[in-house]
Design a protein around this motif. Structure first.
Motif, PDB file in Angstrom:
ATOM      1  N   GLY A  92     -10.067  -7.205   1.094  1.00 44.59           N
ATOM      2  CA  GLY A  92      -9.290  -8.294   1.674  1.00 44.59           C
ATOM      3  C   GLY A  92      -9.555  -9.681   1.132  1.00 44.59           C
ATOM      4  O   GLY A  92      -9.061 -10.665   1.687  1.00 44.59           O
TER       5      GLY A  92
ATOM      6  N   GLN B  23      -6.189 -11.316   0.035  1.00 41.58           N
ATOM      7  CA  GLN B  23      -5.342 -11.503   1.209  1.00 41.58           C
ATOM      8  C   GLN B  23      -5.920 -12.569   2.141  1.00 41.58           C
ATOM      9  O   GLN B  23      -5.177 -13.414   2.654  1.00 41.58           O
ATOM     10  CB  GLN B  23      -5.159 -10.176   1.939  1.00 41.58           C
ATOM     11  CG  GLN B  23      -3.985 -10.190   2.896  1.00 41.58           C
ATOM     12  CD  GLN B  23      -3.706  -8.834   3.509  1.00 41.58           C
ATOM     13  OE1 GLN B  23      -4.514  -7.921   3.413  1.00 41.58           O
ATOM     14  NE2 GLN B  23      -2.580  -8.712   4.149  1.00 41.58           N
TER      15      GLN B  23
ATOM     16  N   ARG C 108      -4.849  -1.505   0.770  1.00 41.18           N
ATOM     17  CA  ARG C 108      -5.479  -0.398   1.509  1.00 41.18           C
ATOM     18  C   ARG C 108      -5.961   0.766   0.671  1.00 41.18           C
ATOM     19  O   ARG C 108      -6.841   1.496   1.103  1.00 41.18           O
ATOM     20  CB  ARG C 108      -4.487   0.167   2.525  1.00 41.18           C
ATOM     21  CG  ARG C 108      -4.242  -0.742   3.671  1.00 41.18           C
ATOM     22  CD  ARG C 108      -3.715   0.005   4.850  1.00 41.18           C
ATOM     23  NE  ARG C 108      -3.332  -0.956   5.868  1.00 41.18           N
ATOM     24  CZ  ARG C 108      -2.481  -0.749   6.801  1.00 41.18           C
ATOM     25  NH1 ARG C 108      -1.885   0.417   6.895  1.00 41.18           N
ATOM     26  NH2 ARG C 108      -2.195  -1.672   7.681  1.00 41.18           N
TER      27      ARG C 108
ATOM     28  N   THR D 263       4.393  -8.097   1.842  1.00 37.35           N
ATOM     29  CA  THR D 263       4.725  -9.512   1.734  1.00 37.35           C
ATOM     30  C   THR D 263       4.860  -9.790   0.253  1.00 37.35           C
ATOM     31  O   THR D 263       4.049  -9.321  -0.546  1.00 37.35           O
ATOM     32  CB  THR D 263       3.632 -10.416   2.350  1.00 37.35           C
ATOM     33  OG1 THR D 263       3.580 -10.194   3.759  1.00 37.35           O
ATOM     34  CG2 THR D 263       3.915 -11.884   2.089  1.00 37.35           C
TER      35      THR D 263
ATOM     36  N   TYR E  55       0.862  -1.187   0.000  1.00 41.38           N
ATOM     37  CA  TYR E  55       0.000   0.000   0.000  1.00 41.38           C
ATOM     38  C   TYR E  55       0.897   1.235   0.000  1.00 41.38           C
ATOM     39  O   TYR E  55       2.078   1.170   0.378  1.00 41.38           O
ATOM     40  CB  TYR E  55      -1.012   0.009   1.150  1.00 41.38           C
ATOM     41  CG  TYR E  55      -0.442   0.060   2.538  1.00 41.38           C
ATOM     42  CD1 TYR E  55      -0.278   1.281   3.207  1.00 41.38           C
ATOM     43  CD2 TYR E  55      -0.092  -1.108   3.205  1.00 41.38           C
ATOM     44  CE1 TYR E  55       0.229   1.323   4.492  1.00 41.38           C
ATOM     45  CE2 TYR E  55       0.417  -1.063   4.492  1.00 41.38           C
ATOM     46  CZ  TYR E  55       0.576   0.149   5.132  1.00 41.38           C
ATOM     47  OH  TYR E  55       1.076   0.184   6.404  1.00 41.38           O
TER      48      TYR E  55
ATOM     49  N   CYS F 168       3.051   2.708   3.071  1.00 40.71           N
ATOM     50  CA  CYS F 168       3.904   1.705   3.719  1.00 40.71           C
ATOM     51  C   CYS F 168       5.372   2.007   3.406  1.00 40.71           C
ATOM     52  O   CYS F 168       5.794   1.930   2.251  1.00 40.71           O
ATOM     53  CB  CYS F 168       3.480   0.335   3.200  1.00 40.71           C
ATOM     54  SG  CYS F 168       4.662  -0.992   3.323  1.00 40.71           S
TER      55      CYS F 168
ATOM     56  N   LEU G 208      -2.308 -10.979   7.932  1.00 42.65           N
ATOM     57  CA  LEU G 208      -3.094  -9.783   7.646  1.00 42.65           C
ATOM     58  C   LEU G 208      -2.364  -8.471   7.919  1.00 42.65           C
ATOM     59  O   LEU G 208      -2.577  -7.498   7.225  1.00 42.65           O
ATOM     60  CB  LEU G 208      -4.417  -9.827   8.406  1.00 42.65           C
ATOM     61  CG  LEU G 208      -5.406 -10.880   7.910  1.00 42.65           C
ATOM     62  CD1 LEU G 208      -6.665 -10.892   8.756  1.00 42.65           C
ATOM     63  CD2 LEU G 208      -5.749 -10.666   6.443  1.00 42.65           C
ATOM     64  N   GLN G 209      -1.504  -8.421   8.914  1.00 37.35           N
ATOM     65  CA  GLN G 209      -0.799  -7.171   9.210  1.00 37.35           C
ATOM     66  C   GLN G 209       0.609  -7.136   8.603  1.00 37.35           C
ATOM     67  O   GLN G 209       1.334  -6.168   8.810  1.00 37.35           O
ATOM     68  CB  GLN G 209      -0.714  -6.958  10.721  1.00 37.35           C
ATOM     69  CG  GLN G 209      -2.066  -6.859  11.389  1.00 37.35           C
ATOM     70  CD  GLN G 209      -2.961  -5.785  10.788  1.00 37.35           C
ATOM     71  OE1 GLN G 209      -2.515  -4.684  10.508  1.00 37.35           O
ATOM     72  NE2 GLN G 209      -4.224  -6.098  10.577  1.00 37.35           N
ATOM     73  N   ALA G 210       1.007  -8.155   7.882  1.00 39.03           N
ATOM     74  CA  ALA G 210       2.375  -8.239   7.358  1.00 39.03           C
ATOM     75  C   ALA G 210       2.461  -7.709   5.931  1.00 39.03           C
ATOM     76  O   ALA G 210       2.443  -8.455   4.965  1.00 39.03           O
ATOM     77  CB  ALA G 210       2.877  -9.676   7.420  1.00 39.03           C
TER      78      ALA G 210
ATOM     79  N   THR H 229      -4.110 -16.217   3.592  1.00 35.81           N
ATOM     80  CA  THR H 229      -3.623 -15.999   4.963  1.00 35.81           C
ATOM     81  C   THR H 229      -2.614 -17.049   5.414  1.00 35.81           C
ATOM     82  O   THR H 229      -1.837 -16.782   6.319  1.00 35.81           O
ATOM     83  CB  THR H 229      -4.769 -15.931   5.989  1.00 35.81           C
ATOM     84  OG1 THR H 229      -5.595 -17.072   5.839  1.00 35.81           O
ATOM     85  CG2 THR H 229      -5.553 -14.656   5.860  1.00 35.81           C
TER      86      THR H 229
END
Length: 150
Positions: free
Chosen positions: A98, A101, A73, A115, A41, A44, A110-112, A105
């Motif tokens: 999402g 994503q 995002r 990737t 995103y 980032c 989800l927060q990484a 998983t």
């Protein structure tokens, strides 16, 4: 960074989406070539660090490796501004809901973000980089995916 041996790889990744530029992205067309999926995103910081490396590698492997960005995002305008800033020429799809994503998983926490996944020529995840992708590391993973037997 994690590599997955051919015997431990799961089923091929399935993605069907429309990129920001209107291109249809269909994972069924990737069979026979290696593919790089980069989850990113615009705001980032590590995504900004790795963007020039991804651009260089996508150019270097043009016609041999498919590069696809998956924006987790941003709305279209922010994503396209990021792509212009970094000269990204490969397509990106919007995944703000999402769906992609969540389907990934097992490989993409989800927060990484960022990737980066390297898919083998059968479309299976062969390697994963959590955090900013180092150019030399990603190049080595791509080379491995390209040299493996189908």
């Amino acid at each position: 960074m994690e590599e997955y041996g051919p015997e431990s790889r799961t089923a091929p990744v399935k993605i069907s989406a429309v990129a920001y530029d209107g291109t249809t992205i269909d994972s069924a067309t990737w069979v026979g070539q290696a593919t790089v999926l980069n989850f990113w995103y615009a705001a980032c910081a590590p995504c900004r660090i790795e963007a020039p490396h991804l651009v260089e590698l996508s150019s270097q492997y043009e016609g041999k490796v498919e590069f696809i960005g998956i924006n987790v995002r941003d709305e279209k305008e922010a994503a396209e501004a990021f792509e212009r800033t970094f000269g990204i020429t490969y397509p990106s799809v919007q995944d703000t809901q999402g769906a992609i994503q969540l389907a990934m998983t097992q490989y993409v926490p989800l927060q990484a973000v960022p990737t980066t996944l390297v898919l083998d020529r059968q479309g299976r995840v062969a390697a994963r980089i959590l955090g900013a992708a180092e150019k030399s590391t990603l190049k080595a993973l791509i080379d491995t995916a390209l040299t493996e037997a189908l």
